[in-house]
Design a protein around this motif. Structure first.
Motif, PDB file in Angstrom:
ATOM      1  N   LEU A 131     -51.552  62.659 -63.222  1.00  5.47           N
ATOM      2  CA  LEU A 131     -52.355  63.374 -64.211  1.00  5.47           C
ATOM      3  C   LEU A 131     -51.613  64.596 -64.739  1.00  5.47           C
ATOM      4  CD1 LEU A 131     -54.971  63.627 -65.811  1.00  5.47           C
ATOM      5  CD2 LEU A 131     -55.975  64.830 -63.854  1.00  5.47           C
ATOM      6  N   MET A 132     -50.885  65.271 -63.877  1.00 12.47           N
ATOM      7  CA  MET A 132     -50.127  66.448 -64.310  1.00 12.47           C
ATOM      8  C   MET A 132     -49.130  66.097 -65.412  1.00 12.47           C
ATOM      9  SD  MET A 132     -49.418  68.417 -60.731  1.00 12.47           S
ATOM     10  CE  MET A 132     -48.516  69.784 -61.498  1.00 12.47           C
ATOM     11  N   ASP A 133     -48.568  64.898 -65.372  1.00 13.86           N
ATOM     12  CA  ASP A 133     -47.627  64.478 -66.412  1.00 13.86           C
ATOM     13  C   ASP A 133     -48.285  64.439 -67.794  1.00 13.86           C
ATOM     14  OD1 ASP A 133     -45.417  64.198 -64.732  1.00 13.86           O
ATOM     15  OD2 ASP A 133     -45.876  62.101 -64.277  1.00 13.86           O
ATOM     16  N   LYS A 134     -49.582  64.330 -67.839  1.00 14.20           N
ATOM     17  CA  LYS A 134     -50.312  64.266 -69.113  1.00 14.20           C
ATOM     18  C   LYS A 134     -50.678  65.642 -69.652  1.00 14.20           C
ATOM     19  CE  LYS A 134     -52.304  59.842 -67.736  1.00 14.20           C
ATOM     20  NZ  LYS A 134     -53.545  59.112 -67.458  1.00 14.20           N
ATOM     21  N   THR A 194     -49.019  67.901 -71.012  1.00 13.92           N
ATOM     22  CA  THR A 194     -48.406  68.314 -72.275  1.00 13.92           C
ATOM     23  C   THR A 194     -49.322  67.930 -73.435  1.00 13.92           C
ATOM     24  OG1 THR A 194     -47.163  66.249 -72.415  1.00 13.92           O
ATOM     25  CG2 THR A 194     -46.013  68.161 -71.471  1.00 13.92           C
ATOM     26  N   GLU A 195     -50.294  67.082 -73.155  1.00 16.48           N
ATOM     27  CA  GLU A 195     -51.274  66.657 -74.152  1.00 16.48           C
ATOM     28  C   GLU A 195     -52.507  67.555 -74.062  1.00 16.48           C
ATOM     29  OE1 GLU A 195     -52.044  62.534 -73.275  1.00 16.48           O
ATOM     30  OE2 GLU A 195     -49.890  62.115 -73.097  1.00 16.48           O
ATOM     31  N   SER A 196     -53.375  67.449 -75.022  1.00 14.17           N
ATOM     32  CA  SER A 196     -54.577  68.268 -75.067  1.00 14.17           C
ATOM     33  C   SER A 196     -55.467  68.031 -73.845  1.00 14.17           C
ATOM     34  CB  SER A 196     -55.370  67.955 -76.338  1.00 14.17           C
ATOM     35  OG  SER A 196     -56.635  68.586 -76.293  1.00 14.17           O
ATOM     36  N   TYR A 197     -55.903  69.127 -73.235  1.00  9.85           N
ATOM     37  CA  TYR A 197     -56.825  69.045 -72.099  1.00  9.85           C
ATOM     38  C   TYR A 197     -58.070  68.250 -72.474  1.00  9.85           C
ATOM     39  CZ  TYR A 197     -60.147  70.419 -68.520  1.00  9.85           C
ATOM     40  OH  TYR A 197     -61.088  70.396 -67.521  1.00  9.85           O
ATOM     41  N   ASP A 198     -58.554  68.467 -73.693  1.00 10.60           N
ATOM     42  CA  ASP A 198     -59.781  67.798 -74.140  1.00 10.60           C
ATOM     43  C   ASP A 198     -59.664  66.281 -74.043  1.00 10.60           C
ATOM     44  OD1 ASP A 198     -60.918  70.261 -74.631  1.00 10.60           O
ATOM     45  OD2 ASP A 198     -60.448  70.230 -76.781  1.00 10.60           O
ATOM     46  N   ASN A 199     -58.457  65.748 -74.253  1.00 11.61           N
ATOM     47  CA  ASN A 199     -58.255  64.299 -74.171  1.00 11.61           C
ATOM     48  C   ASN A 199     -58.314  63.776 -72.735  1.00 11.61           C
ATOM     49  OD1 ASN A 199     -57.862  64.337 -76.928  1.00 11.61           O
ATOM     50  ND2 ASN A 199     -55.640  64.210 -76.797  1.00 11.61           N
ATOM     51  N   HIS A 200     -58.210  64.686 -71.768  1.00  8.04           N
ATOM     52  CA  HIS A 200     -58.147  64.276 -70.363  1.00  8.04           C
ATOM     53  C   HIS A 200     -59.215  64.969 -69.509  1.00  8.04           C
ATOM     54  CE1 HIS A 200     -54.460  62.090 -71.103  1.00  8.04           C
ATOM     55  NE2 HIS A 200     -54.050  63.123 -71.817  1.00  8.04           N
ATOM     56  N   GLN A 201     -60.155  65.597 -70.156  1.00  4.50           N
ATOM     57  CA  GLN A 201     -61.172  66.372 -69.429  1.00  4.50           C
ATOM     58  C   GLN A 201     -61.915  65.528 -68.406  1.00  4.50           C
ATOM     59  OE1 GLN A 201     -63.877  68.507 -71.939  1.00  4.50           O
ATOM     60  NE2 GLN A 201     -64.960  69.422 -70.220  1.00  4.50           N
ATOM     61  N   GLU A 202     -62.286  64.316 -68.768  1.00  2.00           N
ATOM     62  CA  GLU A 202     -63.022  63.458 -67.823  1.00  2.00           C
ATOM     63  C   GLU A 202     -62.163  63.124 -66.604  1.00  2.00           C
ATOM     64  OE1 GLU A 202     -64.875  60.027 -69.575  1.00  2.00           O
ATOM     65  OE2 GLU A 202     -65.768  61.229 -71.178  1.00  2.00           O
ATOM     66  N   GLU A 215     -57.531  76.245 -69.680  1.00  3.98           N
ATOM     67  CA  GLU A 215     -57.570  77.478 -70.475  1.00  3.98           C
ATOM     68  C   GLU A 215     -56.614  77.436 -71.657  1.00  3.98           C
ATOM     69  OE1 GLU A 215     -56.782  80.628 -67.686  1.00  3.98           O
ATOM     70  OE2 GLU A 215     -58.824  80.555 -66.865  1.00  3.98           O
ATOM     71  N   LYS A 216     -55.418  76.910 -71.466  1.00 10.15           N
ATOM     72  CA  LYS A 216     -54.402  76.923 -72.519  1.00 10.15           C
ATOM     73  C   LYS A 216     -54.494  75.713 -73.447  1.00 10.15           C
ATOM     74  CE  LYS A 216     -51.008  79.675 -70.032  1.00 10.15           C
ATOM     75  NZ  LYS A 216     -50.780  80.799 -70.897  1.00 10.15           N
ATOM     76  N   GLY A 217     -55.137  74.652 -72.990  1.00  9.52           N
ATOM     77  CA  GLY A 217     -55.263  73.455 -73.812  1.00  9.52           C
ATOM     78  C   GLY A 217     -54.152  72.445 -73.574  1.00  9.52           C
ATOM     79  N   GLU A 218     -52.949  72.936 -73.292  1.00  7.36           N
ATOM     80  CA  GLU A 218     -51.831  72.073 -72.908  1.00  7.36           C
ATOM     81  C   GLU A 218     -50.806  72.933 -72.170  1.00  7.36           C
ATOM     82  OE1 GLU A 218     -49.154  71.704 -76.865  1.00  7.36           O
ATOM     83  OE2 GLU A 218     -51.081  70.681 -76.942  1.00  7.36           O
ATOM     84  N   VAL A 219     -49.910  72.264 -71.455  1.00  6.63           N
ATOM     85  CA  VAL A 219     -48.958  72.954 -70.595  1.00  6.63           C
ATOM     86  C   VAL A 219     -47.553  72.455 -70.940  1.00  6.63           C
ATOM     87  CG1 VAL A 219     -48.304  73.369 -68.184  1.00  6.63           C
ATOM     88  CG2 VAL A 219     -50.705  73.114 -68.774  1.00  6.63           C
ATOM     89  N   SER A 220     -46.573  73.332 -70.852  1.00  8.67           N
ATOM     90  CA  SER A 220     -45.192  72.939 -71.144  1.00  8.67           C
ATOM     91  C   SER A 220     -44.664  72.002 -70.059  1.00  8.67           C
ATOM     92  CB  SER A 220     -44.294  74.172 -71.241  1.00  8.67           C
ATOM     93  OG  SER A 220     -44.086  74.732 -69.954  1.00  8.67           O
ATOM     94  N   GLN A 234     -42.089  72.490 -62.634  1.00 10.35           N
ATOM     95  CA  GLN A 234     -42.062  73.547 -61.617  1.00 10.35           C
ATOM     96  C   GLN A 234     -43.277  73.424 -60.692  1.00 10.35           C
ATOM     97  OE1 GLN A 234     -41.952  77.033 -64.091  1.00 10.35           O
ATOM     98  NE2 GLN A 234     -39.727  77.032 -64.238  1.00 10.35           N
ATOM     99  N   SER A 235     -44.432  73.191 -61.269  1.00  6.67           N
ATOM    100  CA  SER A 235     -45.671  73.111 -60.492  1.00  6.67           C
ATOM    101  C   SER A 235     -45.705  71.869 -59.616  1.00  6.67           C
ATOM    102  CB  SER A 235     -46.876  73.123 -61.431  1.00  6.67           C
ATOM    103  OG  SER A 235     -46.908  74.311 -62.188  1.00  6.67           O
ATOM    104  N   LYS A 236     -45.199  70.757 -60.136  1.00  7.73           N
ATOM    105  CA  LYS A 236     -45.244  69.502 -59.382  1.00  7.73           C
ATOM    106  C   LYS A 236     -44.534  69.621 -58.041  1.00  7.73           C
ATOM    107  CE  LYS A 236     -44.907  65.411 -61.363  1.00  7.73           C
ATOM    108  NZ  LYS A 236     -44.460  64.306 -62.247  1.00  7.73           N
ATOM    109  N   GLY A 237     -43.409  70.316 -58.011  1.00 10.03           N
ATOM    110  CA  GLY A 237     -42.680  70.460 -56.750  1.00 10.03           C
ATOM    111  C   GLY A 237     -43.517  71.147 -55.689  1.00 10.03           C
ATOM    112  N   ASN A 238     -44.174  72.233 -56.070  1.00  9.55           N
ATOM    113  CA  ASN A 238     -45.017  72.977 -55.122  1.00  9.55           C
ATOM    114  C   ASN A 238     -46.240  72.170 -54.713  1.00  9.55           C
ATOM    115  OD1 ASN A 238     -43.291  75.177 -55.236  1.00  9.55           O
ATOM    116  ND2 ASN A 238     -44.437  76.154 -56.877  1.00  9.55           N
TER     117      ASN A 238
END
Length: 118
Positions: free
Chosen positions: A23-26, A28-36, A85-90, A96-100
């Motif tokens: 899910l984290m790989d997604k 970069t796309e809009s949060y709204d598209n993956h909210q469910e 909060e941001k709507g999408e993530v770089s 970086q987050s996935k490793g942790n």
């Protein structure tokens, strides 16, 4: 004394690790598209936390699940909050987050599998 090994708890951690990283790989796309999907994952994570919490002498695993899902923390709960909060993530932040987060799940799984040797 520590809780006995639980195959269910171990499998739950493995499944949630895979689902979370996918899910984290997604993100970069809009949060709204993956909210469910995010809400469904949050529910499954909360179930894992509650399962760990409900087992006797399982404090360390419960604490690790708490760290993993904390929305103010730096692991999965915090990542999902930032995405929301941001709507999408770089892609950089995702990697970086996935490793942790992967390491956090590995700790949870190691804590559970270590119970087999007792």
């Amino acid at each position: 004394m520590q809780a006995l090994y639980s195959e269910q708890a171990y499998q739950q951690a493995v499944t949630l690790k895979v689902e979370s990283l996918n899910l984290m790989d997604k993100a970069t796309e809009s949060y709204d598209n993956h909210q469910e999907e995010v809400e469904a994952l949050r529910i499954e994570l909360q179930k894992a936390y509650e399962y760990a919490k409900g087992r006797p002498q399982n404090t360390e695993s419960t604490q690790q699940w708490g760290i993993m899902i904390d929305p103010e923390g730096s692991l999965l709960g915090g990542f999902l909050r930032i995405w929301e909060e941001k709507g999408e993530v770089s892609s950089t932040l995702i990697e970086q987050s996935k490793g942790n987060i992967e390491e956090g799940f590995d700790i949870i799984m190691e804590l559970e599998s270590g119970k087999r040797e007792q």
